[in-house]
Motif scaffolding. Structure first.
Motif, PDB file in Angstrom:
ATOM      1  N   GLN A  33      13.484   5.714   1.401  1.00  0.00           N
ATOM      2  CA  GLN A  33      13.278   6.986   2.093  1.00  0.00           C
ATOM      3  C   GLN A  33      12.158   6.860   3.139  1.00  0.00           C
ATOM      4  OE1 GLN A  33      12.214  10.261  -0.466  1.00  0.00           O
ATOM      5  NE2 GLN A  33      13.113  11.747   0.933  1.00  0.00           N
ATOM      6  N   CYS A  34      11.059   6.241   2.761  1.00  0.00           N
ATOM      7  CA  CYS A  34       9.942   6.081   3.694  1.00  0.00           C
ATOM      8  C   CYS A  34      10.315   5.147   4.843  1.00  0.00           C
ATOM      9  CB  CYS A  34       8.705   5.554   2.968  1.00  0.00           C
ATOM     10  SG  CYS A  34       7.983   6.763   1.833  1.00  0.00           S
ATOM     11  N   SER A  35      11.065   4.108   4.550  1.00  0.00           N
ATOM     12  CA  SER A  35      11.494   3.170   5.580  1.00  0.00           C
ATOM     13  C   SER A  35      12.366   3.863   6.629  1.00  0.00           C
ATOM     14  CB  SER A  35      12.249   2.009   4.946  1.00  0.00           C
ATOM     15  OG  SER A  35      12.645   1.080   5.908  1.00  0.00           O
ATOM     16  N   ALA A  70       3.220   0.746   9.629  1.00  0.00           N
ATOM     17  CA  ALA A  70       2.605   0.330   8.361  1.00  0.00           C
ATOM     18  C   ALA A  70       1.787   1.474   7.757  1.00  0.00           C
ATOM     19  CB  ALA A  70       1.727  -0.898   8.580  1.00  0.00           C
ATOM     20  N   GLN A  71       1.029   2.182   8.584  1.00  0.00           N
ATOM     21  CA  GLN A  71       0.227   3.292   8.082  1.00  0.00           C
ATOM     22  C   GLN A  71       1.122   4.430   7.592  1.00  0.00           C
ATOM     23  OE1 GLN A  71      -3.175   3.228   7.656  1.00  0.00           O
ATOM     24  NE2 GLN A  71      -2.774   5.067   6.476  1.00  0.00           N
ATOM     25  N   PHE A  72       2.207   4.687   8.323  1.00  0.00           N
ATOM     26  CA  PHE A  72       3.145   5.723   7.900  1.00  0.00           C
ATOM     27  C   PHE A  72       3.748   5.371   6.547  1.00  0.00           C
ATOM     28  CE2 PHE A  72       7.277   7.613   7.382  1.00  0.00           C
ATOM     29  CZ  PHE A  72       7.088   8.918   7.798  1.00  0.00           C
ATOM     30  N   MET A  73       4.174   4.103   6.388  1.00  0.00           N
ATOM     31  CA  MET A  73       4.773   3.674   5.120  1.00  0.00           C
ATOM     32  C   MET A  73       3.779   3.841   3.970  1.00  0.00           C
ATOM     33  SD  MET A  73       7.953   2.697   5.157  1.00  0.00           S
ATOM     34  CE  MET A  73       8.056   1.719   3.668  1.00  0.00           C
ATOM     35  N   LYS A  74       2.535   3.442   4.198  1.00  0.00           N
ATOM     36  CA  LYS A  74       1.515   3.551   3.155  1.00  0.00           C
ATOM     37  C   LYS A  74       1.321   5.016   2.763  1.00  0.00           C
ATOM     38  CE  LYS A  74      -3.352   2.584   2.322  1.00  0.00           C
ATOM     39  NZ  LYS A  74      -4.604   2.187   2.942  1.00  0.00           N
TER      40      LYS A  74
END
Length: 148
Positions: A33-35, A70-74
Motif C-alpha cells: 500500500q505504501c509503495s 524513502a521518507q514517504f515510505m518510512k
C-alpha cells in the motif's frame, strides 16, 4: 553534498528490518500500500542548457525523488503500524584493510573523461567514440565496470 548527507542517514533493507509497533495490516500489505502511494512523491523536471547541466539537473532530481520516496515510505509504514529498525551489528575486528583504505585518485578524472567522450560520441564524433572505448578499458583496469 546535502543529498549525500541525507542518504547517509537512510536505512536500507540490507542493514535493517521492519518490526510491528501497533495494530495494523500485515507487513506485505502495508508495504504494498505504501509503495503504491509513494509514486506520488516523484517530481518531474524541465532543464535547458548544456548536456552536462541537464545531466546534473537530472541526477539532482533523481536523488531528490529517491529521498522523498524513502521518507514517504518510512512515514507511511509507521502510520500502518510498522517501524524500520537496524539489524544487530556483528563485532568487526579492525585490520589494516578496514583502517587504511585510500580511494584511487585516477577513477574520478577518467570517469569524467569517459562521460564527456560518451556525450560527444552520441552526437556523432567518431574520435570521441574511440576515446570512449579506450577510457572504458582503463576504468575496467581500475575496477570500475561502466557496462560498455
Amino acid at each position: 553534498m546535502a543529498a549525500t548527507l541525507a542518504f547517509a542517514g537512510c536505512q536500507t533493507s540490507a542493514n535493517s528490518h521492519w518490526e510491528q509497533i501497533g495494530a495494523g495490516p500485515t507487513l506485505e500489505y502495508a508495504n504494498a500500500q505504501c509503495s503504491i502511494m509513494s509514486a506520488s512523491t516523484q517530481q518531474g523536471l524541465v532543464a535547458l542548457g548544456s548536456p552536462s547541466y541537464v545531466a546534473g539537473a537530472q541526477l539532482g532530481n533523481a536523488l531528490g525523488n529517491a529521498i522523498r520516496q524513502a521518507q514517504f515510505m518510512k512515514d507511511c509504514m509507521v502510520l500502518q503500524g510498522w517501524k524500520q529498525v537496524p539489524n544487530a551489528k556483528p563485532a568487526v575486528a579492525k585490520t589494516a584493510a578496514t583502517t587504511s583504505f585510500k580511494p584511487n585518485p585516477e577513477i574520478a578524472p577518467n570517469m569524467m573523461a569517459w562521460s564527456s567522450a560518451n556525450n560527444k560520441c552520441m552526437a556523432g564524433d567518431k574520435d570521441a567514440c574511440a576515446r570512449k572505448v579506450v577510457l572504458a578499458a582503463k576504468l575496467r583496469t581500475l575496477g570500475v565496470d561502466i557496462g560498455v
